[in-house]
Design an enzyme around this catalytic site. Sequence first.
Site, PDB file in Angstrom:
ATOM      1  N   ALA A 141       0.828  -1.218   0.000  1.00 52.28           N
ATOM      2  CA  ALA A 141       0.000   0.000   0.000  1.00 52.28           C
ATOM      3  C   ALA A 141       0.854   1.256   0.000  1.00 52.28           C
ATOM      4  N   ILE A 157       5.107  13.555 -23.998  1.00 47.05           N
ATOM      5  CA  ILE A 157       6.452  13.081 -23.640  1.00 47.05           C
ATOM      6  C   ILE A 157       7.124  14.203 -22.861  1.00 47.05           C
ATOM      7  N   THR A 195       0.410   8.113   4.066  1.00 47.98           N
ATOM      8  CA  THR A 195       0.329   6.673   3.770  1.00 47.98           C
ATOM      9  C   THR A 195       1.706   6.012   3.757  1.00 47.98           C
ATOM     10  N   TYR A 204       7.578  11.657  -3.579  1.00 49.55           N
ATOM     11  CA  TYR A 204       7.255  10.222  -3.559  1.00 49.55           C
ATOM     12  C   TYR A 204       8.474   9.404  -3.122  1.00 49.55           C
ATOM     13  N   SER A 205       9.604   9.607  -3.801  1.00 54.70           N
ATOM     14  CA  SER A 205      10.755   8.744  -3.488  1.00 54.70           C
ATOM     15  C   SER A 205      11.300   9.039  -2.097  1.00 54.70           C
ATOM     16  N   ALA A 206      11.173  10.307  -1.650  1.00 58.40           N
ATOM     17  CA  ALA A 206      11.619  10.627  -0.287  1.00 58.40           C
ATOM     18  C   ALA A 206      10.734   9.913   0.736  1.00 58.40           C
ATOM     19  N   SER A 207       9.431   9.814   0.441  1.00 58.29           N
ATOM     20  CA  SER A 207       8.541   9.129   1.393  1.00 58.29           C
ATOM     21  C   SER A 207       8.830   7.625   1.405  1.00 58.29           C
ATOM     22  N   LYS A 208       9.148   7.068   0.245  1.00 60.80           N
ATOM     23  CA  LYS A 208       9.491   5.633   0.204  1.00 60.80           C
ATOM     24  C   LYS A 208      10.841   5.396   0.900  1.00 60.80           C
ATOM     25  N   THR A 238      11.115   0.790  -3.944  1.00 66.01           N
ATOM     26  CA  THR A 238      11.396   1.215  -5.313  1.00 66.01           C
ATOM     27  C   THR A 238      12.869   1.578  -5.517  1.00 66.01           C
ATOM     28  N   ASP A 239      13.286   1.517  -6.764  1.00 68.90           N
ATOM     29  CA  ASP A 239      14.659   1.955  -7.083  1.00 68.90           C
ATOM     30  C   ASP A 239      14.784   3.480  -7.033  1.00 68.90           C
ATOM     31  N   GLU A 240      13.639   4.187  -6.991  1.00 69.51           N
ATOM     32  CA  GLU A 240      13.702   5.662  -7.003  1.00 69.51           C
ATOM     33  C   GLU A 240      14.363   6.227  -5.754  1.00 69.51           C
ATOM     34  N   HIS A 299      13.121  15.659 -12.652  1.00 69.90           N
ATOM     35  CA  HIS A 299      12.962  14.402 -13.400  1.00 69.90           C
ATOM     36  C   HIS A 299      14.251  13.567 -13.368  1.00 69.90           C
TER      37      HIS A 299
HETATM   38  P1  NAD Z   1      -0.904   1.536  -7.013  1.00 74.85           P
HETATM   39  O1  NAD Z   1      -0.987   3.017  -6.857  1.00 74.85           O
HETATM   40  O2  NAD Z   1      -1.419   0.905  -8.251  1.00 74.85           O
HETATM   41  O3  NAD Z   1      -1.659   0.828  -5.793  1.00 74.85           O
HETATM   42  C1  NAD Z   1      -1.548   1.268  -4.474  1.00 74.85           C
HETATM   43  C2  NAD Z   1      -2.662   0.623  -3.670  1.00 74.85           C
HETATM   44  O4  NAD Z   1      -2.539   1.059  -2.303  1.00 74.85           O
HETATM   45  C3  NAD Z   1      -4.072   1.036  -4.121  1.00 74.85           C
HETATM   46  O5  NAD Z   1      -4.898  -0.088  -4.200  1.00 74.85           O
HETATM   47  C4  NAD Z   1      -4.541   1.996  -3.044  1.00 74.85           C
HETATM   48  O6  NAD Z   1      -5.948   2.006  -2.869  1.00 74.85           O
HETATM   49  C5  NAD Z   1      -3.814   1.447  -1.830  1.00 74.85           C
HETATM   50  N1  NAD Z   1      -3.643   2.442  -0.771  1.00 74.85           N
HETATM   51  C6  NAD Z   1      -3.175   3.716  -0.903  1.00 74.85           C
HETATM   52  N2  NAD Z   1      -3.198   4.337   0.283  1.00 74.85           N
HETATM   53  C7  NAD Z   1      -3.653   3.444   1.193  1.00 74.85           C
HETATM   54  C8  NAD Z   1      -3.879   3.485   2.586  1.00 74.85           C
HETATM   55  N3  NAD Z   1      -3.645   4.600   3.305  1.00 74.85           N
HETATM   56  N4  NAD Z   1      -4.336   2.370   3.203  1.00 74.85           N
HETATM   57  C9  NAD Z   1      -4.594   1.231   2.499  1.00 74.85           C
HETATM   58  N5  NAD Z   1      -4.419   1.146   1.170  1.00 74.85           N
HETATM   59  C10 NAD Z   1      -3.937   2.235   0.522  1.00 74.85           C
HETATM   60  O7  NAD Z   1       0.620   1.182  -6.755  1.00 74.85           O
HETATM   61  P2  NAD Z   1       1.506   0.018  -7.398  1.00 74.85           P
HETATM   62  O8  NAD Z   1       2.076   0.529  -8.650  1.00 74.85           O
HETATM   63  O9  NAD Z   1       0.751  -1.240  -7.370  1.00 74.85           O
HETATM   64  O10 NAD Z   1       2.696  -0.019  -6.326  1.00 74.85           O
HETATM   65  C11 NAD Z   1       2.631  -0.915  -5.203  1.00 74.85           C
HETATM   66  C12 NAD Z   1       3.887  -0.749  -4.372  1.00 74.85           C
HETATM   67  O11 NAD Z   1       5.032  -0.997  -5.180  1.00 74.85           O
HETATM   68  C13 NAD Z   1       4.073   0.670  -3.822  1.00 74.85           C
HETATM   69  O12 NAD Z   1       4.591   0.568  -2.523  1.00 74.85           O
HETATM   70  C14 NAD Z   1       5.088   1.306  -4.760  1.00 74.85           C
HETATM   71  O13 NAD Z   1       5.843   2.281  -4.107  1.00 74.85           O
HETATM   72  C15 NAD Z   1       5.925   0.102  -5.126  1.00 74.85           C
HETATM   73  N6  NAD Z   1       6.575   0.163  -6.444  1.00 74.85           N
HETATM   74  C16 NAD Z   1       5.854   0.360  -7.573  1.00 74.85           C
HETATM   75  C17 NAD Z   1       6.494   0.353  -8.825  1.00 74.85           C
HETATM   76  C18 NAD Z   1       5.747   0.546 -10.109  1.00 74.85           C
HETATM   77  O14 NAD Z   1       6.385   0.621 -11.158  1.00 74.85           O
HETATM   78  N7  NAD Z   1       4.436   0.618 -10.124  1.00 74.85           N
HETATM   79  C19 NAD Z   1       7.871   0.151  -8.872  1.00 74.85           C
HETATM   80  C20 NAD Z   1       8.579   0.003  -7.686  1.00 74.85           C
HETATM   81  C21 NAD Z   1       7.922  -0.028  -6.476  1.00 74.85           C
HETATM   82  O1  DAU Z   2      11.125   3.127 -10.743  1.00 75.81           O
HETATM   83  C1  DAU Z   2      10.043   2.668 -10.003  1.00 75.81           C
HETATM   84  C2  DAU Z   2       8.923   3.691 -10.026  1.00 75.81           C
HETATM   85  O2  DAU Z   2       8.361   3.660 -11.322  1.00 75.81           O
HETATM   86  C3  DAU Z   2       7.865   3.424  -8.967  1.00 75.81           C
HETATM   87  O3  DAU Z   2       8.425   3.540  -7.699  1.00 75.81           O
HETATM   88  C4  DAU Z   2       6.695   4.406  -9.114  1.00 75.81           C
HETATM   89  O4  DAU Z   2       5.663   4.058  -8.203  1.00 75.81           O
HETATM   90  C5  DAU Z   2       6.167   4.301 -10.531  1.00 75.81           C
HETATM   91  O5  DAU Z   2       5.136   5.261 -10.716  1.00 75.81           O
HETATM   92  C6  DAU Z   2       7.291   4.541 -11.545  1.00 75.81           C
HETATM   93  O6  DAU Z   2       7.745   5.915 -11.484  1.00 75.81           O
HETATM   94  P1  DAU Z   2       8.099   6.730 -12.818  1.00 75.81           P
HETATM   95  O7  DAU Z   2       7.999   8.160 -12.536  1.00 75.81           O
HETATM   96  O8  DAU Z   2       9.375   6.234 -13.416  1.00 75.81           O
HETATM   97  O9  DAU Z   2       6.894   6.207 -13.760  1.00 75.81           O
HETATM   98  P2  DAU Z   2       5.915   6.987 -14.756  1.00 75.81           P
HETATM   99  O10 DAU Z   2       5.125   5.951 -15.472  1.00 75.81           O
HETATM  100  O11 DAU Z   2       5.176   8.087 -14.094  1.00 75.81           O
HETATM  101  O12 DAU Z   2       6.928   7.637 -15.793  1.00 75.81           O
HETATM  102  C7  DAU Z   2       7.863   6.849 -16.532  1.00 75.81           C
HETATM  103  C8  DAU Z   2       8.710   7.791 -17.360  1.00 75.81           C
HETATM  104  O13 DAU Z   2       7.877   8.383 -18.365  1.00 75.81           O
HETATM  105  C9  DAU Z   2       9.295   8.946 -16.576  1.00 75.81           C
HETATM  106  O14 DAU Z   2      10.574   9.258 -17.115  1.00 75.81           O
HETATM  107  C10 DAU Z   2       8.328  10.110 -16.845  1.00 75.81           C
HETATM  108  C11 DAU Z   2       7.851   9.825 -18.255  1.00 75.81           C
HETATM  109  N1  DAU Z   2       6.464  10.239 -18.561  1.00 75.81           N
HETATM  110  C12 DAU Z   2       5.470   9.845 -17.722  1.00 75.81           C
HETATM  111  C13 DAU Z   2       4.166  10.203 -17.977  1.00 75.81           C
HETATM  112  C14 DAU Z   2       3.040   9.791 -17.045  1.00 75.81           C
HETATM  113  C15 DAU Z   2       6.200  10.968 -19.711  1.00 75.81           C
HETATM  114  O15 DAU Z   2       7.110  11.303 -20.487  1.00 75.81           O
HETATM  115  N2  DAU Z   2       4.905  11.299 -19.972  1.00 75.81           N
HETATM  116  C16 DAU Z   2       3.866  10.973 -19.152  1.00 75.81           C
HETATM  117  O16 DAU Z   2       2.701  11.336 -19.440  1.00 75.81           O
END
Ligand code: NAD
Ligand code: DAU
Length: 349
Positions: free
Chosen positions: A86, A212, A104, A156-160, A131-133, A291
């Site tokens: 979450a 983009i 959260t 976001y990444s600071a909170s993670k 996350t790798d961020e 970015h």
């Molecule tokens: P997502 O945004 O799709 O899903 C997050 C889920 O958490 C949602 O279902 C939301 O309702 C729930 N949530 C949010 N706040 C909540 C709260 N206070 N209490 C209970 N539930 C809550 O995210 P995701 O992409 O599935 O990412 C999941 C995890 O993986 C996160 O911790 C994210 O940081 C990490 N992560 C994601 C990516 C990625 O590329 N998506 C990459 C690396 C790490």
């Molecule tokens: O690296 C892991 C992370 O990847 C996770 O921790 C995050 O939860 C997840 O959201 C994702 O972060 P990014 O910022 O890398 O993902 P995003 O899909 O938002 O963007 C991917 C790349 O594309 C980034 O360089 C920004 C760019 N982008 C994104 C959007 C939404 C665009 O150029 N245009 C766009 O409209």
Amino acid sequence: MKNILVTGGCGFIGSNFIRYILEDTDFEGKIVNIDSLTYAGNIESLIDIAEKYKGRYIFKRVDICDKEALETVFTDEKIDTICHFAAESHVDRSIVAPDDFIQTNIIGTYNLLNLAKTHQDELELFHHVSTDEVFGSLGAEGFFTETTRYKPNSPYSASKASSDHLVRAYNKTYKLPVTVSNCSNNYGPYQFPEKLIPLMILNALEGKSLPIYGDGKNVRDWLYVRDHCVAIWEIMKNGKRGETYNVGGNNEMQNIVVVETICDILDGIKGLSGSDSCKNLMTYVKDRPGHDQRYAIDFSKIKNELGWMPQESFESGIEKTVKWYLDNSTWIERIRSGEYLKWIKNQYE
Ligand code: NAD
Ligand code: DAU
């Protein structure tokens, strides 16, 4: 592990993880999914699973910031393992409105750690999905390893990063049995269409512009979501307690190449070319503040210690993903039209 508490199981990765565990592993226990159902949580992503695994899959609408509700679920469901997904997960939203990210991602994780500490005798594992961020941005060379210094650049990444530090501290100070995974960008089915890949697929299908950021040359390492789920399960079963594992897709790619690939697939399916090609929708827009230029993961630790490697190539993964979005128009329609959020309001509020 008999009774696993999954947090955020209605989100993109969490829902894929629950599906994977119940459908494709030898796990015989129960999954309790707690999710507060924010805009990003979709109970419909697991509608078939809820039907098929009655008794072994339980959903409860719980906010991880609500300590009492957490305690009730933990005790009632005799939880022995926590897998924590979450989070508020979208970088752009964190730039505009960081509050929910702090609540959260930091306070919510802190509550879960305290819950785990209170029940330490019953707890087998607390797995934290990160996350790798947290490592910040790379230049043209190099990879993130488990020992790379933390240098988060967005709220976001600071909170993670903060949540990762709390997890580490609870292991060092209280000997809480934890594992942490830091992974790269996931893609695949059920991803909310605010992230790059699903946004581009859906906009292209609707003939809308494909925004983009900056020059489009930022690099991400794309990891197919199922590969990520396999890695998490492997870490939960066999990872060394107190350790962190980097998980990557071996698929570094510039954003423009990702978008062009999606356009090529859609052009092929729709028989488009020349001035009709989806590529004509690509539009360069103002860059994201702060970015990160490049992410790339060295996953040799999980490969050497646990024998995990990504199985999906970007070519095959992106084909499957585009096909999934084409085949699941009802799921998409209900999110995009707001019907899904209206339904939650009626059902739960
Ligand atoms: P997502 O945004 O799709 O899903 C997050 C889920 O958490 C949602 O279902 C939301 O309702 C729930 N949530 C949010 N706040 C909540 C709260 N206070 N209490 C209970 N539930 C809550 O995210 P995701 O992409 O599935 O990412 C999941 C995890 O993986 C996160 O911790 C994210 O940081 C990490 N992560 C994601 C990516 C990625 O590329 N998506 C990459 C690396 C790490
Ligand atoms: O690296 C892991 C992370 O990847 C996770 O921790 C995050 O939860 C997840 O959201 C994702 O972060 P990014 O910022 O890398 O993902 P995003 O899909 O938002 O963007 C991917 C790349 O594309 C980034 O360089 C920004 C760019 N982008 C994104 C959007 C939404 C665009 O150029 N245009 C766009 O409209």
